[in-house]
Write a protein that holds these residues in place. Structure first.
Motif, PDB file in Angstrom:
ATOM      1  N   TYR A 781      22.491  35.872  -8.813  1.00  0.00           N
ATOM      2  CA  TYR A 781      22.868  34.478  -8.587  1.00  0.00           C
ATOM      3  C   TYR A 781      24.050  34.420  -7.595  1.00  0.00           C
ATOM      4  N   SER A 782      25.061  35.229  -7.891  1.00  0.00           N
ATOM      5  CA  SER A 782      26.238  35.235  -7.010  1.00  0.00           C
ATOM      6  C   SER A 782      25.842  35.607  -5.585  1.00  0.00           C
ATOM      7  N   PHE A 783      24.908  36.569  -5.496  1.00  0.00           N
ATOM      8  CA  PHE A 783      24.466  36.982  -4.167  1.00  0.00           C
ATOM      9  C   PHE A 783      23.786  35.821  -3.442  1.00  0.00           C
ATOM     10  N   GLY A 784      22.951  35.084  -4.169  1.00  0.00           N
ATOM     11  CA  GLY A 784      22.252  33.942  -3.566  1.00  0.00           C
ATOM     12  C   GLY A 784      23.243  32.929  -3.004  1.00  0.00           C
ATOM     13  N   ILE A 785      24.259  32.651  -3.807  1.00  0.00           N
ATOM     14  CA  ILE A 785      25.283  31.694  -3.356  1.00  0.00           C
ATOM     15  C   ILE A 785      25.995  32.248  -2.118  1.00  0.00           C
ATOM     16  N   LEU A 786      26.314  33.531  -2.183  1.00  0.00           N
ATOM     17  CA  LEU A 786      26.983  34.186  -1.050  1.00  0.00           C
ATOM     18  C   LEU A 786      26.138  34.055   0.213  1.00  0.00           C
ATOM     19  N   LEU A 787      24.837  34.273   0.060  1.00  0.00           N
ATOM     20  CA  LEU A 787      23.933  34.216   1.209  1.00  0.00           C
ATOM     21  C   LEU A 787      23.918  32.806   1.812  1.00  0.00           C
ATOM     22  N   THR A 792      25.595  28.753   5.844  1.00  0.00           N
ATOM     23  CA  THR A 792      25.978  27.340   5.984  1.00  0.00           C
ATOM     24  C   THR A 792      27.435  27.221   6.369  1.00  0.00           C
ATOM     25  N   GLY A 793      28.202  28.260   6.113  1.00  0.00           N
ATOM     26  CA  GLY A 793      29.638  28.160   6.353  1.00  0.00           C
ATOM     27  C   GLY A 793      30.343  27.298   5.303  1.00  0.00           C
ATOM     28  N   ARG A 794      29.611  26.903   4.263  1.00  0.00           N
ATOM     29  CA  ARG A 794      30.197  26.081   3.200  1.00  0.00           C
ATOM     30  C   ARG A 794      30.517  26.937   1.992  1.00  0.00           C
ATOM     31  N   ARG A 795      31.704  26.754   1.448  1.00  0.00           N
ATOM     32  CA  ARG A 795      32.014  27.412   0.180  1.00  0.00           C
ATOM     33  C   ARG A 795      31.309  26.664  -0.943  1.00  0.00           C
ATOM     34  N   PRO A 796      30.932  27.376  -2.003  1.00  0.00           N
ATOM     35  CA  PRO A 796      30.345  26.654  -3.138  1.00  0.00           C
ATOM     36  C   PRO A 796      31.357  25.710  -3.785  1.00  0.00           C
ATOM     37  N   THR A 797      32.606  25.904  -3.461  1.00  0.00           N
ATOM     38  CA  THR A 797      33.658  25.057  -4.039  1.00  0.00           C
ATOM     39  C   THR A 797      34.076  23.955  -3.086  1.00  0.00           C
ATOM     40  N   ASP A 798      33.306  23.775  -2.008  1.00  0.00           N
ATOM     41  CA  ASP A 798      33.617  22.727  -1.038  1.00  0.00           C
ATOM     42  C   ASP A 798      33.744  21.372  -1.744  1.00  0.00           C
ATOM     43  N   ASN A 806      25.383  20.730  -5.568  1.00  0.00           N
ATOM     44  CA  ASN A 806      26.015  22.034  -5.358  1.00  0.00           C
ATOM     45  C   ASN A 806      25.379  22.693  -4.157  1.00  0.00           C
ATOM     46  N   LEU A 807      25.878  23.849  -3.803  1.00  0.00           N
ATOM     47  CA  LEU A 807      25.423  24.509  -2.584  1.00  0.00           C
ATOM     48  C   LEU A 807      23.920  24.760  -2.636  1.00  0.00           C
ATOM     49  N   HIS A 808      23.425  25.156  -3.798  1.00  0.00           N
ATOM     50  CA  HIS A 808      21.998  25.429  -3.961  1.00  0.00           C
ATOM     51  C   HIS A 808      21.165  24.180  -3.651  1.00  0.00           C
ATOM     52  N   LYS A 809      21.574  23.046  -4.266  1.00  0.00           N
ATOM     53  CA  LYS A 809      20.810  21.807  -4.049  1.00  0.00           C
ATOM     54  C   LYS A 809      20.927  21.337  -2.606  1.00  0.00           C
ATOM     55  N   TYR A 810      22.098  21.479  -2.089  1.00  0.00           N
ATOM     56  CA  TYR A 810      22.387  21.065  -0.716  1.00  0.00           C
ATOM     57  C   TYR A 810      21.426  21.754   0.249  1.00  0.00           C
ATOM     58  N   ALA A 811      21.222  23.044   0.028  1.00  0.00           N
ATOM     59  CA  ALA A 811      20.323  23.806   0.886  1.00  0.00           C
ATOM     60  C   ALA A 811      18.876  23.411   0.607  1.00  0.00           C
ATOM     61  N   MET A 812      18.587  23.259  -0.671  1.00  0.00           N
ATOM     62  CA  MET A 812      17.211  22.964  -1.049  1.00  0.00           C
ATOM     63  C   MET A 812      16.760  21.649  -0.424  1.00  0.00           C
ATOM     64  N   LEU A 813      17.636  20.654  -0.447  1.00  0.00           N
ATOM     65  CA  LEU A 813      17.276  19.326   0.055  1.00  0.00           C
ATOM     66  C   LEU A 813      16.998  19.338   1.555  1.00  0.00           C
ATOM     67  N   SER A 820      18.740  22.613  10.486  1.00  0.00           N
ATOM     68  CA  SER A 820      19.809  22.640  11.503  1.00  0.00           C
ATOM     69  C   SER A 820      20.998  21.789  11.071  1.00  0.00           C
ATOM     70  N   GLN A 821      20.744  20.911  10.083  1.00  0.00           N
ATOM     71  CA  GLN A 821      21.856  20.089   9.618  1.00  0.00           C
ATOM     72  C   GLN A 821      22.798  20.848   8.679  1.00  0.00           C
ATOM     73  N   ILE A 822      22.315  21.926   8.117  1.00  0.00           N
ATOM     74  CA  ILE A 822      23.185  22.617   7.165  1.00  0.00           C
ATOM     75  C   ILE A 822      23.666  23.972   7.669  1.00  0.00           C
ATOM     76  N   VAL A 823      23.092  24.422   8.779  1.00  0.00           N
ATOM     77  CA  VAL A 823      23.519  25.717   9.303  1.00  0.00           C
ATOM     78  C   VAL A 823      24.960  25.624   9.800  1.00  0.00           C
ATOM     79  N   ASP A 824      25.686  26.663   9.568  1.00  0.00           N
ATOM     80  CA  ASP A 824      27.079  26.744  10.046  1.00  0.00           C
ATOM     81  C   ASP A 824      27.121  26.358  11.523  1.00  0.00           C
ATOM     82  N   PRO A 825      27.807  25.268  11.870  1.00  0.00           N
ATOM     83  CA  PRO A 825      27.787  24.791  13.263  1.00  0.00           C
ATOM     84  C   PRO A 825      28.272  25.840  14.269  1.00  0.00           C
ATOM     85  N   THR A 826      29.143  26.694  13.841  1.00  0.00           N
ATOM     86  CA  THR A 826      29.610  27.704  14.801  1.00  0.00           C
ATOM     87  C   THR A 826      28.474  28.639  15.165  1.00  0.00           C
TER      88      THR A 826
END
Ligand code: NAG
Ligand code: NAG
Ligand code: NAG
Ligand code: NAG
Ligand code: NAG
Ligand code: NAG
Ligand code: NAG
Ligand code: NAG
Length: 910
Positions: A781-787, A792-798, A806-813, A820-826
């Motif tokens: 689970y931790s690895f998935g969040i890390l990935l 995304t460049g987003r911390r799970p604690t953002d 949460n980060l999981h739902k954010y990505a899933m949606l 391209s909306q969630i990929v780390d802009p850098t």
């Protein structure tokens, strides 16, 4: 780390202090000379004037006193009504008319401003307030002092611009307003001061260029605008100042070439233009123009070409400093004609040809009986040191030729140079023995023979150098034992003898030299025996390096007395037993949880020590057993545990520490979320780098779960536990810590003591919060969040993750269309072929990126797959999560796909 810092600091100091005089004594002498000669002419009869009266003066002085707020010496108490103002301290009146002609209050620490009433002192000729704390501006009322000749305000804290009205004081002879905080430029109206002989502006914050009108000041003898922020080139008109003796504009940002007219100033005594950006060559005729020159300081500029031979005709030359330029060719062999030469600074140029004739000039210098400094470090001088160096001046106190290609032996005659206190020969090709005669140089403070091919024994005469502060003889081929006479060098602060062939026991006299405050480096020799308990006398030492020897036995507990120790390197010996617990009390340790201490195994390999501060006294045996088990775990993506120590510290607390390989590139946390300090454009991770890191971490976990004797659950996987080495390979750290801590805490196990090991908020699996046991699935689970975080460049604690998001739902949606909306802009910017100049994490920035940047199709496919993996790993139910073996496989497939597609838009790997 700190050790590495010692050298740049040392080199910097060396370069600054050895090679350059930033402050010219000659200049000061001249200043005082001119000043005192002219002051004699002050007391002249005074003429009548109609309007202002002696009462005006009286009032002006009272107002002056009023605006002085600090008078710690009580100087102004005499300024009272029971005492005629002409008798007040610092005041001189005209003999006939009782009007103030001079105010001189230098060096009384007076604090306050200058009252504008002083403009009413219409008979004032001298206004001198040197070395006080006068602040505020120079009042423009100064312009009314039409009899003013001396305006002496140097070394105060005056600010603002130089008032234009000052240029109305056409009788001015001497303006000394250096050492203040004056801003603005030099007034172009300065040409109205036709009587001006000295303009001293050094050390202010003046900007702008030198006005051409300065050239009209045909009486000017001294012009010093050194140490300001002035720019531009030196105007041709400077050559019109036929009286000019001192021209000092060092420490500015002047550029361009020196005007040829300058070389016509045959009256020049001092030319000090160092620390600018001035370019060009010295004309061949220089020596035939500057017949009166004493001081030629042009260091830290961009001059090139050769040193003109005509220089030898400047018979009065005392200082010749051309260091830090790009001069080439040979040093003229006739420099010995300069009998008055005190200072010859040639360092950091491209002089010499690595040829046998390069040092011929040294022989002629025997005629320069006043020579004090001879500096030619960082050049291309070859050849051997001539025996004639024995004939150099006995006044010579600094001789440096660091970093050349000088070969041969050090002549025994060097012992004649009894004035030497700085002798630096580091980084040459010197061979043979260290001459015993060096012991005669009893004023020696810094002796640096490092990085040569010197052999034989270290002469015991070194013990005569009782004033020695720094001794570098590292990286030679010296052998035998260290003479115990070194103990007489009781001012030694740095002793660096690493990487020689020294052998025998470390004399207790050496290891006990309590003066050593910075560095003792004995590493890379063949010292044997145990470490003497006298090591505890090194109470002020910062860095002790004993690594890579043949030392044995236990490390004495007295090492804990070295209370200033920050760096201790013991690797590569045969020490046995535990690390003394006394180490735990040393500087640097002690804060909560885990503390990293910088240790160094070898120059090539740094290590880190993590001290576990445990409140509970634990089972040390199990700790060591566990620890040893961890030591056997080796994988290219795990931080290597080199050793562990367990003991009881002075306070009876457990001291437990793990020693790791040190990772040069810090943690993934830093790379993902912080900009590197001091860099505008912090380097960001490319797509491929991120993917490689993800694969590295997955491989490490895979190994921990399936290839170790017993599966090891990490329990606290997060970006700060993923460390990157110099090649950007990821290494997982802190694995097995859960078990270690578990073992340690079994005696009084309770909820709170194990909480810390169930992961960190945001990364810990949901079941952990419900009392679930730590598990491999929890790690996944931790690895998935890390990935997801990596891409995304987003911390799970953002902050955005609240109200059930949460980060999981954010990505899933966002999947699959809107990734391209969630990929780390850098990452988008990088893949679009740009390096962002500034990366701002806020929403508008992201919006812009979404609109403007088209993601490369291949990258898009890859990222989609990666997000899918991240999502599968971070599913809510443990048994639905992906297996780590599949994760590594899939991530590798993504990588292969990415690499196999042409023009994938990734930045070239460095
Ligand atoms: C100023 O001068 C006048 C006449 O010259 C004299 O009477 C007076 O005492 C002087 N005042 C001071 C303060 O010196
Ligand atoms: C005025 O100055 C005189 C001379 O310095 C001094 O002796 C006297 O104490 C001062 N008076 C006062 C009130 O400070
Ligand atoms: C400064 O000079 C200007 C121009 O000559 C003049 O108008 C002004 O009154 C002067 N300021 C003072 C305070 O004397
Ligand atoms: C100003 O201060 C510097 C530094 O303290 C000192 O060297 C210099 O002599 C002072 N200048 C004068 C004119 O007193
Ligand atoms: C300064 O010199 C220039 C020519 O070099 C001349 O035109 C100008 O009038 C001079 N200024 C003064 C105040 O003499
Ligand atoms: C320097 O002086 C010489 C003669 O003394 C003159 O011919 C030459 O023009 C001058 N050069 C400059 C640049 O002023
Ligand atoms: C030194 O000056 C003399 C006399 O002016 C001259 O003959 C000689 O060439 C000069 N030396 C050099 C090296 O320029
Ligand atoms: C001279 O100084 C000014 C301030 O700069 C005062 O305003 C004037 O009153 C003063 N004049 C006299 C005669 O004292």
């Amino acid at each position: 780390m700190k050790l590495l810092n010692v050298f740049p600091t040392y080199t910097m100091k060396l370069q600054n202090s050895l090679l350059y005089a930033r402050w010219s004594t000659y200049l000061q002498l001249q200043l005082i000379l001119i000043f005192s000669i002219n002051l004699v002419c002050l007391i002249h009869p005074v003429y009548t004037s109609t309007a202002p009266t002696n009462e005006t003066d009286h009032l002006a002085l009272l107002k002056f006193k009023e605006s002085i707020h600090t008078d710690s010496h009580g100087i102004l108490t005499s300024w009272n009504r029971s005492n005629h103002f002409c008798n007040w301290v610092g005041i001189t009146c005209g003999l006939l008319h009782q009007r103030v002609i001079s105010i001189d209050l230098s060096g009384y620490d007076l604090g306050g401003s200058i009252s504008p009433y002083f403009g009413n002192l219409s008979f004032l000729r001298n206004f001198t307030l040197l070395n006080n704390n006068i602040y505020g501006q120079i009042p423009e009322e100064v312009g009314r002092l039409y009899r003013l000749q001396y305006l002496m305000l140097t070394n105060n804290t005056l600010g603002g611009e130089i008032p234009v009205n000052l240029t109305k004081c056409s009788k001015l002879v001497f303006i000394s307003i250096g050492g203040n905080k004056l801003t603005g430029g030099i007034l172009k109206e300065v040409d109205s001061l036709t009587n001006l002989e000295a303009l001293y502006l050094r050390t202010n914050k003046l900007t702008g260029g030198i006005p051409r009108s300065l050239g009209n000041l045909s009486s000017l003898k001294l012009f010093d605008a050194g140490n300001n922020n002035m720019v531009g080139s030196i105007p041709d008109e400077i050559g019109d100042m036929k009286s000019l003796s001192i021209l000092a504009i060092h420490d500015n940002k002047f550029s361009g070439k020196l005007p040829s007219s300058l070389y016509n100033l045959s009256s020049l005594i001092t030319l000090s233009i160092g620390f600018n950006q001035i370019e060009g060559v010295l004309p061949n005729s220089i020596g035939n123009n500057f017949r009166n020159l004493h001081h030629l300081g042009i260091g830290w500029n961009r001059f090139h070409g050769t040193i003109p031979a005509s220089l030898s005709n400047i018979s009065k030359l005392q200082v010749f400093d051309i260091g830090y330029n790009k001069f080439t060719g040979q040093v003229p062999v006739n420099l010995g004609n300069l009998r008055d030469l005190v200072w010859l600074g040639l360092g950091t140029n491209n002089l010499g040809n690595n040829s046998t004739r390069d040092l011929d000039f040294l022989t002629s210098l025997a005629n320069c009986s006043k020579l004090e400094r001879l500096l030619f470090s960082f050049n291309n001088f070859g050849g051997v040191l001539p025996n004639s160096i024995a004939n150099l001046s006995s006044q010579l106190n600094r001789l440096t030729f660091l970093s050349n290609q000088i070969s041969g032996t050090i002549p025994e005659g060097i012992g004649n140079l009894i004035g030497l206190y700085f002798l630096v020969m580091e980084d040459n090709l010197l061979t043979g023995n260290i001459p015993t005669s060096l012991g005669k140089l009893q004023d020696m403070q810094l002796l640096d023979l490092g990085l040569n091919g010197l052999s034989g024994h270290l002469p015991s005469s070194m013990g005569n150098l009782t004033r020695l502060n720094i001794l570098f003889i590292n990286q030679n081929k010296l052998e035998g034992s260290i003479p115990s006479t070194i103990e007489n060098c009781h001012n030694l602060q740095i002793l660096e003898i690493s990487q020689n062939n020294f052998s025998g026991a470390i004399p207790k006299q050496v290891i006990g030299l309590s003066s050593i405050s910075l560095l003792l480096n004995l590493s890379g020799n063949s010292f044997t025996g145990s470490l003497p308990v006298e090591v505890g006398k090194l109470q002020n030492i910062n860095s002790l390096d004993l690594s890579e020897n043949n030392l044995s036995g236990e490390i004495p507990a007295t090492i804990g007395d070295c209370s200033s120790l920050e760096y201790l390197y013991l690797q590569g010996n045969f020490f046995h037993g535990n690390m003394p617990s006394s180490l735990a009390s040393l500087k640097g340790s002690g804060s909560f949880g885990s503390v990293y201490k910088g240790f160094l195994a070898h120059e090539e390999r740094e290590i880190a020590v993590k001290v576990l501060n445990l409140q509970k006294k634990g089972a040390s045996k199990s700790f060591i057993a566990e620890c040893n088990a961890l030591r056997n775990i080796r994988h290219r993506n795990l931080v290597k545990i080199l050793t562990c120590c367990s003991s009881i510290d002075y306070n009876g607390n457990d001291f437990k520490a793990l020693v790791f390989d040190f990772m040069g590139n810090g943690s993934l946390e830093q790379w993902l979320h912080s900009r590197i300090e001091g860099e505008n454009e912090s380097r960001k991770l490319s797509f491929l780098e991120r993917l490689n890191i993800a694969i590295d971490v997955a491989s490490a976990l895979h190994y921990l779960y399936e290839q170790c004797e017993q599966p090891i659950v990490h329990c606290d996987l997060k970006p700060s536990n993923v460390l990157l080495d110099n090649e950007m390979t990821a290494h997982v750290s802190d694995f097995g810590l859960a078990k270690l801590l578990f073992v340690t805490n079994t005696i009084s196990q309770n909820q709170s003591s194990t909480q810390g090991i169930k992961g960190s908020i945001g990364y810990a699996a949901p079941e952990y919060g419900m009392g679930g046991l730590v598990s491999i699935e929890g790690d996944v689970y931790s690895f998935g969040i890390l990935l997801l975080e990596i891409f995304t460049g987003r911390r799970p604690t953002d902050d955005m993750f609240k109200d059930g998001l949460n980060l999981h739902k954010y990505a899933m949606l966002a999947l699959p269309e809107n990734i391209s909306q969630i990929v780390d802009p850098t990452l988008l910017q990088l893949e679009a072929g740009e390096i962002p100049s500034q990366i701002n994490d806020d929403e508008p920035e992201r919006q812009i990126n979404r609109i403007h940047i088209q993601m490369n199709g291949n990258v898009q496919n890859c990222i989609l797959s990666i997000f899918k993996i991240g999502l599968s790993c971070s599913l809510e139910y443990p048994n639905e999560r992906m297996k780590i073996g599949d994760v590594t496989k899939e991530l590798n497939l993504v990588k292969n796909y990415f690499l196999s597609t042409e023009n994938h838009g990734d930045r070239p790997q460095t």
